[in-house]
Design an enzyme around this catalytic site. Sequence first.
Site, PDB file in Angstrom:
ATOM      1  N   SER A  52       3.140  10.258  22.865  1.00 38.54           N
ATOM      2  CA  SER A  52       2.266  11.003  23.776  1.00 38.54           C
ATOM      3  C   SER A  52       2.890  11.290  25.130  1.00 38.54           C
ATOM      4  O   SER A  52       2.430  12.177  25.847  1.00 38.54           O
ATOM      5  CB  SER A  52       0.949  10.245  23.975  1.00 38.54           C
ATOM      6  OG  SER A  52       1.184   8.954  24.532  1.00 38.54           O
ATOM      7  N   ASP A 346      -4.755   8.789  33.185  1.00 40.96           N
ATOM      8  CA  ASP A 346      -5.730   8.000  32.440  1.00 40.96           C
ATOM      9  C   ASP A 346      -5.206   6.574  32.372  1.00 40.96           C
ATOM     10  O   ASP A 346      -4.292   6.216  33.113  1.00 40.96           O
ATOM     11  CB  ASP A 346      -6.008   8.600  31.047  1.00 40.96           C
ATOM     12  CG  ASP A 346      -4.757   8.695  30.168  1.00 40.96           C
ATOM     13  OD1 ASP A 346      -3.786   7.944  30.428  1.00 40.96           O
ATOM     14  OD2 ASP A 346      -4.751   9.501  29.219  1.00 40.96           O
ATOM     15  N   HIS A 349      -1.327   7.061  30.757  1.00 39.11           N
ATOM     16  CA  HIS A 349      -0.336   8.091  31.053  1.00 39.11           C
ATOM     17  C   HIS A 349      -0.268   8.451  32.535  1.00 39.11           C
ATOM     18  O   HIS A 349      -1.306   8.636  33.165  1.00 39.11           O
ATOM     19  CB  HIS A 349      -0.649   9.353  30.246  1.00 39.11           C
ATOM     20  CG  HIS A 349      -0.776   9.106  28.785  1.00 39.11           C
ATOM     21  ND1 HIS A 349      -1.999   8.923  28.163  1.00 39.11           N
ATOM     22  CD2 HIS A 349       0.166   8.982  27.818  1.00 39.11           C
ATOM     23  CE1 HIS A 349      -1.804   8.714  26.867  1.00 39.11           C
ATOM     24  NE2 HIS A 349      -0.500   8.739  26.634  1.00 39.11           N
TER      25      HIS A 349
END
Length: 371
Positions: A52, A346, A349
């Site tokens: 991610s 978040d 990240h």
Amino acid sequence: MNSLSSTPLHNNLRLLLLRFILCIVVSCKLTNGIVKLPPNVSVPAVLVFGDSIVDTGNNNNNLRTTARCNFPPYGKDFEGGIPTGRFSNGKVPSDLLVEELGIKELLPAYLDPNLQPTDLLTGVCFASGGAGYDPLTSQTSVCTHSAISLSGQLELFKEYIGKLRVLVGEERTNFILANSVFLVVFGTNDISNSYFLSRIRQVQYDFPSYADFMVNSASNFLKEIYELGARRIGVFNTPPIGCLPFQRTAAGGIERKIVVQYNEAVELYNTKLSKGLTSVNQNYPDSKIVYIDVYNPLLDIIVNSNKYGYKVEDRGCCGTGIIEVVLLCNHLASTCPNDLEFVFWDSFHPTESVYKRLIAPIVQKYLKDFL
């Protein structure tokens, strides 16, 4: 009807014309990169594998995984405020790398339904949120079932090579593969989720043994993409996962302290990875496989956040910032007034601002090692 429309000669002429047009379009789309390459050195494309941290939207249509973020408030600071599947408020390292190199402004996801043929010539992203070096990570990690595994991303790369050959021919395809920069970014989910959070691998391995398992998987993957034509390969080490807001909430006690045990494990793995890459390089002397340290630069930003202009380093901008990530960070969650003050977007990240602080110096520091 024109009798020439189906002749081999006519088909070849059309293919040559298509290739010519593609080259013209690509040359017109180049951006003004910050990095100046030496004379007679070319980096035609960037190709990214990973999780991610670098995924630019490959999970968007994969309903089997909850590791998706193609909804607000993700993408709040992206062009037009559009959520694209990037796990941040804006651009991610994949985008910033191609921008720094002057190739293009964004690195599209290979599985983007709107992908254009010209995108193949200048690079795409195969990364998938939730993926790892460990095959179990993509299958069974908490909240990330059915991410595109390491082997799955390799199959997409093979498919990409086939499409490239059709577009530009064998010789140009080989040139693109040999001169492009490949970026490999895995490890965070393996250590964070498969080993510590779910503990599914602790039954089989103590951590040093698990780190060896990861390095072996990484080495095998590098050999496979080398055999397919890759020569300039950058490998990110793993960031300090004990500093992630989610991990501080899950394992940092009531005060949500940095989880030192996790960071020490990452440091051990990173040391083993560095040695492993040295070994792979020795076996392939015509390749440039570069170990890229993101652990220490990010740790410095987190520990000395005030020095970099950040006010909050222990929680994300989305919601409470201590737990929200992917589906929990949604349109119902409030966001901080100014994400430029936050290290994290978040609970997992970093913000685009932090990525920019990381990537530009990394390119400046390591690019010479690829050339």
